[in-house]
Design an enzyme around this catalytic site. Structure first.
Site, PDB file in Angstrom:
ATOM      1  N   GLU A   1      -8.908  -4.642  -9.589  1.00 30.19           N
ATOM      2  CA  GLU A   1      -8.779  -4.843 -11.036  1.00 30.19           C
ATOM      3  C   GLU A   1      -9.060  -6.295 -11.412  1.00 30.19           C
ATOM      4  O   GLU A   1      -9.732  -6.573 -12.409  1.00 30.19           O
ATOM      5  CB  GLU A   1      -7.367  -4.455 -11.486  1.00 30.19           C
ATOM      6  CG  GLU A   1      -7.097  -2.958 -11.447  1.00 30.19           C
ATOM      7  CD  GLU A   1      -5.630  -2.626 -11.631  1.00 30.19           C
ATOM      8  OE1 GLU A   1      -5.324  -1.499 -12.038  1.00 30.19           O
ATOM      9  OE2 GLU A   1      -4.776  -3.493 -11.340  1.00 30.19           O
TER      10      GLU A   1
ATOM     11  N   GLU B   1       0.828  -1.210   0.000  1.00 29.05           N
ATOM     12  CA  GLU B   1       0.000   0.000   0.000  1.00 29.05           C
ATOM     13  C   GLU B   1       0.859   1.255   0.000  1.00 29.05           C
ATOM     14  O   GLU B   1       0.518   2.258  -0.651  1.00 29.05           O
ATOM     15  CB  GLU B   1      -0.915  -0.002   1.226  1.00 29.05           C
ATOM     16  CG  GLU B   1      -1.907   1.156   1.284  1.00 29.05           C
ATOM     17  CD  GLU B   1      -1.411   2.364   2.071  1.00 29.05           C
ATOM     18  OE1 GLU B   1      -2.170   3.342   2.181  1.00 29.05           O
ATOM     19  OE2 GLU B   1      -0.265   2.341   2.574  1.00 29.05           O
TER      20      GLU B   1
END
Length: 699
Positions: A387, A375
């Site tokens: 995605e 992250e």
């Protein structure tokens, strides 16, 4: 928030296949071992609240922050195994758990050639060097796994100059001023380990990548089969070498600069007047014609980074998911960021897992716990997940709950979120006692620090809006999933710090949290209880506790701002806000009507299929505000209400931004055509949202 070489395509493919099987598994009804609850069980809720243990959270944090765990490092992978072990525990584990691996582009400083900042004298000799590492004040800042301060994704190079006015911008030095983070305090006896403030040598690491997700695979998961952009064509990286330094070193540079005074808003707390140059002062510590030499040796590497998912299968609606997540990786020890959130996540999953294994509870809907990888480099793990499972998540996810930094400080709750989650958060916090003296609820304590006047509810706590600072970003901006971020924070009247002072430094350690941020861990426990109550309400309630009519206040506020601050300007260019007014009114009417239908059904014994249809309307409303072509200059931002706003008017971001750009152009220009386009985009989205709220048979 990147890499050794890929471990093997076979392993990665197997992990990804396993994840697909886990998620696909939700849609297959299973025979529950225990009676499935029809609605939220208040006794179960009370049990969970009572079993969330502050000391267990403390011990979780001690283990999670014991060593630095930069993304893709050996310790980061050790924590993957720790999570899997906890979530597969026979007595407190979940139904299933697995890890998926993505091959992503990360950025690191060279171990062979450390980044350096030197002052070079007229003859070329080094006369002063900035610190390459932070001072080892507790024995934890000097270990071999403590990454040198650097700006991730900044290119390598060796610029030499004193200021931009004389030479143009050849390189950038970044520092955190004590005025911004230390309430002006800067001496060692006033800072950690003697207080919560940042020591003079502290350096804030960070990613300087403009977008989020893997840089090589925008809009595609970073799996072996995906197309990858050629490195020469990657956008979003800084164009020039950049290096962060501590304010101790910044003082040596800034307090010796010559030239005119910097603007008042640029002045800080380093004990001198900041000047713009060029050159150094003739009466300063360095010869006037000395130069600053910045040498950056960052490198890009492909690395494997893992997400970990733990799943509790729903008994009645297993194909509806309540997601709860946080990232795992940190810049150094990361006790606050992100391990305070992971410590809460592990305790909450333990309590729910124990009830599950005993056979006394199973949620109505599926609960997915997530630990995201990488992250800190740009929301990479969560973005790759969204995605890869874009369609499935859009069709089935009820809400996303993010708990990253669970405790910035211990004064009050702070929640950011989209309007429909407001009511469920309020309901949860009204039933939980606030830490500290007195008998206030978290709600009543919260309203003392952050509040607003609502035309519907009166004085209520204020929810902040979601930007892109943590893993909720791809869920709200890309997928259109109702999202929230939960934390405890500080009393703004007592500090001007923009964030907790040791953010992204080697001083963000367990002892820092234990001694200064949350002694006793009662604020961590309060966050666990708040998040736990929200999860149970979303996963167990027969009627989803998402109140779409709360969006009406936001839309009305945006409309009024547009009318007051943009109306006259738009009228000069023959652009009418009439269609927008009508669209907002349609939404308000349909939201109120849906609320009335739900209220009527709640008084009777409705058909579960009828409730399911209503719940889907509540769940899917957020998706109606997406338009992937609304902001072609942005990446992943498609939510027409929450996209980045650069215009000064607090209204619909596309309209605000377009008006800001068009303001000084002539009628008929492309800029004013874009204003009309953005207005049409908003009107269409609101009309579509209103249509989504109508009775499902009303085509």
């Amino acid at each position: 928030m990147q890499w050794t070489k890929v471990l093997g395509l076979g392993l990665g493919a197997a992990a990804l296949l396993g994840l697909g099987i886990i998620l696909g598994h939700f849609a297959i009804p299973k025979k529950a071992n225990s009676p499935a609850p029809q609605d939220l069980d208040l006794e179960i809720l009370e049990t969970v609240m009572g079993q969330l243990d502050a000391n267990r959270i403390r011990e979780n944090l001690r283990e999670l922050s014991r060593e630095p765990h930069l993304a893709s490092s050996p310790r980061d992978e050790d924590l993957v195994q720790l999570l899997l072990q906890r979530w597969k525990d026979p007595e407190s584990g979940l139904d299933s758990a697995g890890a998926s691996t993505y091959e992503v582009l990360l950025s690191f400083p060279s171990q062979e050639q450390p980044n350096v900042v030197d002052i070079v004298g007229p003859t070329g000799g080094i006369i002063h060097s900035c610190h390459r590492t932070e001072e080892n004040v507790t024995g934890e800042q000097g270990g071999p796994d403590v990454v040198q301060p650097y700006a991730a994704y900044a290119p390598s190079g060796t610029p030499q100059a004193v200021n931009a006015a004389k030479h143009g911008v050849a390189g950038v030095l970044v520092y955190t001023d004590p005025a911004d983070i230390n309430d002006g305090l800067s001496s060692p006896d006033e800072t950690f380990p003697n207080s919560w403030y940042l020591p003079p040598s502290g350096v804030e690491r960070g990613s300087y990548y403009e977008y989020f997700g893997d840089p090589l695979t925008p809009y595609l998961p970073a799996v072996p089969s995906s197309f990858r952009v050629d490195l020469a064509n990657v956008s979003g990286f800084p164009p020039i070498p950049t290096q962060p330094i501590g304010f101790q070193d910044a003082r040596d540079l800034l307090c010796n600069l010559n030239g005119t005074l910097a603007p008042a808003t640029w002045q800080g707390a380093l004990g001198c007047h900041y000047r713009l140059g060029p050159g150094f002062r003739p009466d300063g510590d360095f010869p006037a014609d000395s130069q600053v030499n910045v040498s950056v040796y960052n490198r890009l590497e492909l690395r494997n980074s893992s997400n970990v998912l733990g799943i509790i299968r729903g008994a009645v609606e297993p194909d509806r998911y309540v997601l709860y997540g946080n990232h795992r990786d940190s810049w150094v020890h990361g006790a606050v960021d992100p391990s305070s959130g992971t410590a809460v996540l592990l305790e909450l999953s333990r309590v729910l897992g124990t009830l599950l294994k005993k056979g006394t509870w199973r949620p109505r809907r599926s609960i997915v716990f997530a630990s995201w990888g990488a992250e800190e480099f740009g929301l990479i793990g969560s973005t790759e997940f969204t995605e890869e499972f874009f369609n499935k998540l859009q069709e089935r996810t009820v809400a996303y709950i993010n708990v990253d930094i669970s405790v910035f400080a211990n004064a009050t709750l702070r929640v950011q979120g989209t309007p429909p989650v407001q009511t469920v958060v309020f309901s949860a916090t009204k039933e939980i006692r606030s830490p500290g003296p007195g008998d206030l609820s978290i709600y009543d304590n919260w309203i003392r620090y952050f509040n607003r006047s609502s035309p519907v509810y009166g004085l209520v706590p204020s929810l902040g809006s979601l930007g892109a600072g943590s893993d909720y970003a791809p869920f709200i901006h890309f997928l259109g999933i109702s999202s929230m971020d939960i934390a405890y924070t500080y009393d703004r009247s007592k500090t001007s710090a923009r964030i907790y002072p040791t953010y992204h430094t080697a001083f963000d350690t367990f002892d820092y949290v234990d001694k200064f941020l949350d002694p006793g861990f009662s604020s961590h426990q309060a966050v666990a209880r708040t998040a736990g109550s929200v999860i149970l309400r979303l996963s167990d309630s027969f009627f989803l506790p998402l109140k779409v009519s709360d969006y009406s206040e936001t839309l009305r506020s945006f409309l009024q701002a547009a009318q007051q601050d943009l109306g006259a300007l738009l009228e000069q260019h023959s652009i009418s806000l009439g269609p927008l007014v009508n669209a907002v009114e349609k939404f308000e009417a349909e939201a109120a009507a849906l609320g009335q239908r739900i209220s009527t059904l709640q008084k009777g014994s409705p058909d579960p299929l009828q409730v399911r249809m209503l719940n889907d309307q509540l769940m899917l409303l957020e998706r109606t505000f997406l338009n992937p072509r609304a902001f072609p200059e942005e990446r992943y931002y498609s939510h027409v209400l929450w996209a980045p706003r650069t215009g000064s008017v607090v209204t619909f971001p596309g309209l605000s931004n377009a008006c800001s750009r068009a303001r000084d152009t002539a009628s008929g220009s492309e800029a004013w055509a874009e204003v009309q386009r953005q207005l049409s985009i908003v009107v269409t989205a609101l009309e579509g949202a209103a249509a989504t709220l109508r009775p499902v048979a009303d085509l």
